[in-house]
Design a protein around this motif. Structure first.
Motif, PDB file in Angstrom:
ATOM      1  N   LEU A 290       2.228  -8.421   8.938  1.00  0.00           N
ATOM      2  CA  LEU A 290       1.957  -7.493   7.826  1.00  0.00           C
ATOM      3  C   LEU A 290       0.653  -7.850   7.129  1.00  0.00           C
ATOM      4  O   LEU A 290      -0.178  -6.981   6.856  1.00  0.00           O
ATOM      5  CB  LEU A 290       3.102  -7.515   6.813  1.00  0.00           C
ATOM      6  CG  LEU A 290       4.357  -6.758   7.176  1.00  0.00           C
ATOM      7  CD1 LEU A 290       5.437  -6.987   6.116  1.00  0.00           C
ATOM      8  CD2 LEU A 290       4.071  -5.281   7.325  1.00  0.00           C
TER       9      LEU A 290
ATOM     10  N   VAL B 111      -2.766  -5.584   6.961  1.00  0.00           N
ATOM     11  CA  VAL B 111      -3.402  -5.222   5.689  1.00  0.00           C
ATOM     12  C   VAL B 111      -4.859  -5.652   5.691  1.00  0.00           C
ATOM     13  O   VAL B 111      -5.760  -4.876   5.347  1.00  0.00           O
ATOM     14  CB  VAL B 111      -2.644  -5.855   4.498  1.00  0.00           C
ATOM     15  CG1 VAL B 111      -3.466  -5.795   3.227  1.00  0.00           C
ATOM     16  CG2 VAL B 111      -1.309  -5.171   4.303  1.00  0.00           C
TER      17      VAL B 111
ATOM     18  N   LEU C  19      -4.054  -8.644  -1.615  1.00  0.00           N
ATOM     19  CA  LEU C  19      -3.179  -7.697  -0.931  1.00  0.00           C
ATOM     20  C   LEU C  19      -2.600  -8.289   0.355  1.00  0.00           C
ATOM     21  O   LEU C  19      -1.430  -8.075   0.668  1.00  0.00           O
ATOM     22  CB  LEU C  19      -3.925  -6.395  -0.654  1.00  0.00           C
ATOM     23  CG  LEU C  19      -4.214  -5.583  -1.919  1.00  0.00           C
ATOM     24  CD1 LEU C  19      -5.222  -4.484  -1.641  1.00  0.00           C
ATOM     25  CD2 LEU C  19      -2.937  -5.016  -2.507  1.00  0.00           C
TER      26      LEU C  19
ATOM     27  N   ALA D 181       1.326  -8.998   1.113  1.00  0.00           N
ATOM     28  CA  ALA D 181       1.968  -8.527   2.350  1.00  0.00           C
ATOM     29  C   ALA D 181       2.642  -9.690   3.071  1.00  0.00           C
ATOM     30  O   ALA D 181       3.739  -9.534   3.622  1.00  0.00           O
ATOM     31  CB  ALA D 181       0.945  -7.859   3.257  1.00  0.00           C
TER      32      ALA D 181
ATOM     33  N   ALA E  67       5.885 -10.372   1.252  1.00  0.00           N
ATOM     34  CA  ALA E  67       6.796  -9.227   1.100  1.00  0.00           C
ATOM     35  C   ALA E  67       8.137  -9.382   1.819  1.00  0.00           C
ATOM     36  O   ALA E  67       9.180  -9.126   1.210  1.00  0.00           O
ATOM     37  CB  ALA E  67       6.101  -7.943   1.528  1.00  0.00           C
TER      38      ALA E  67
ATOM     39  N   THR F 142      -3.394  -4.268  -6.457  1.00  0.00           N
ATOM     40  CA  THR F 142      -3.844  -2.931  -6.051  1.00  0.00           C
ATOM     41  C   THR F 142      -4.961  -2.401  -6.949  1.00  0.00           C
ATOM     42  O   THR F 142      -5.723  -1.530  -6.525  1.00  0.00           O
ATOM     43  CB  THR F 142      -2.678  -1.921  -6.028  1.00  0.00           C
ATOM     44  OG1 THR F 142      -2.046  -1.878  -7.301  1.00  0.00           O
ATOM     45  CG2 THR F 142      -1.671  -2.279  -4.946  1.00  0.00           C
TER      46      THR F 142
ATOM     47  N   ALA G  95       2.669  -0.717  -1.495  1.00  0.00           N
ATOM     48  CA  ALA G  95       2.115  -0.682  -0.143  1.00  0.00           C
ATOM     49  C   ALA G  95       1.642   0.728   0.200  1.00  0.00           C
ATOM     50  O   ALA G  95       0.548   0.910   0.765  1.00  0.00           O
ATOM     51  CB  ALA G  95       3.154  -1.165   0.869  1.00  0.00           C
TER      52      ALA G  95
END
Length: 189
Positions: free
Chosen positions: A31, A35, A52, A56, A59, A133, A178
């Motif tokens: 993941l 990303v 980010l 990920a 997560a 984000t 996401a």
């Protein structure tokens, strides 16, 4: 027998189970790679890529733990919060006010927690994701929060239909942010 005055803070708060990572949590590696690859191919810089990709990476563990134990461990959420804050400060130094929008999202989550809608782990995770984000633009944390509430609300309704009274919100915070990050990386948001 110990008296209340002799009890330690951990005894008063109740013991937390130790953080145990499982092999399934390694799903964070592909993941995070996906990303990073998406953001690199779309021309984003390390200030956006690092927080980010780290989110990920974390997560799968966060979603699994929150679903199973209804908690989001500080050992994972606090580093995400710090990393997101540092990335936003870098953006703020270049004149990007997205940090303020991310902090506003954190305040909204805090109000929701105070009114009984979620736990403080959700506030820390949601704020960390909003900060991460925000490195993609001021609208992205708002879109992430809105998407999280929508998918979390749908999950809550399905849980009610199934006879459950609660649903872990952490996984839906991750999904919503996401979706917003992918939309921003693809220049949709």
């Amino acid at each position: 027998m110990t008296t209340l005055a002799e009890a330690t803070a951990s005894e008063l708060a109740g013991r937390q189970p130790p953080l145990r990572l499982r092999p399934a949590d390694l799903l964070g590696v592909p993941l995070a790679s996906a990303v990073a690859a998406l953001l690199v191919t779309q021309g984003w810089d390390a200030t956006a890529i690092v927080p980010l990709a780290v989110a990920a990476f974390a997560a799968p563990a966060l979603a699994r733990i929150d679903t199973a134990e209804r908690r989001l461990p500080n050992a994972i959420t606090l580093p995400l919060l710090l990393l997101g804050a540092l990335a936003c400060v870098v953006r703020l130094l270049t004149g990007d006010p997205a940090l303020l929008v991310a902090l506003g999202c954190g305040v909204i989550l805090l109000v929701m927690a105070i009114t009984g809608g979620m736990g403080m782990g959700d506030v820390k995770l949601g704020t960390a994701l909003a900060l991460a984000t925000a490195t993609l633009g001021w609208a992205v944390p708002l879109a992430g929060l809105a998407a999280s509430v929508m998918v979390g609300g749908i999950a809550g309704l399905l849980a009610l239909v199934a006879g459950r009274r609660t649903v872990a919100f952490g996984p839906w915070l991750l999904v919503g942010h996401a979706l917003a990050a992918v939309a921003a990386a693809l220049r949709v948001v």
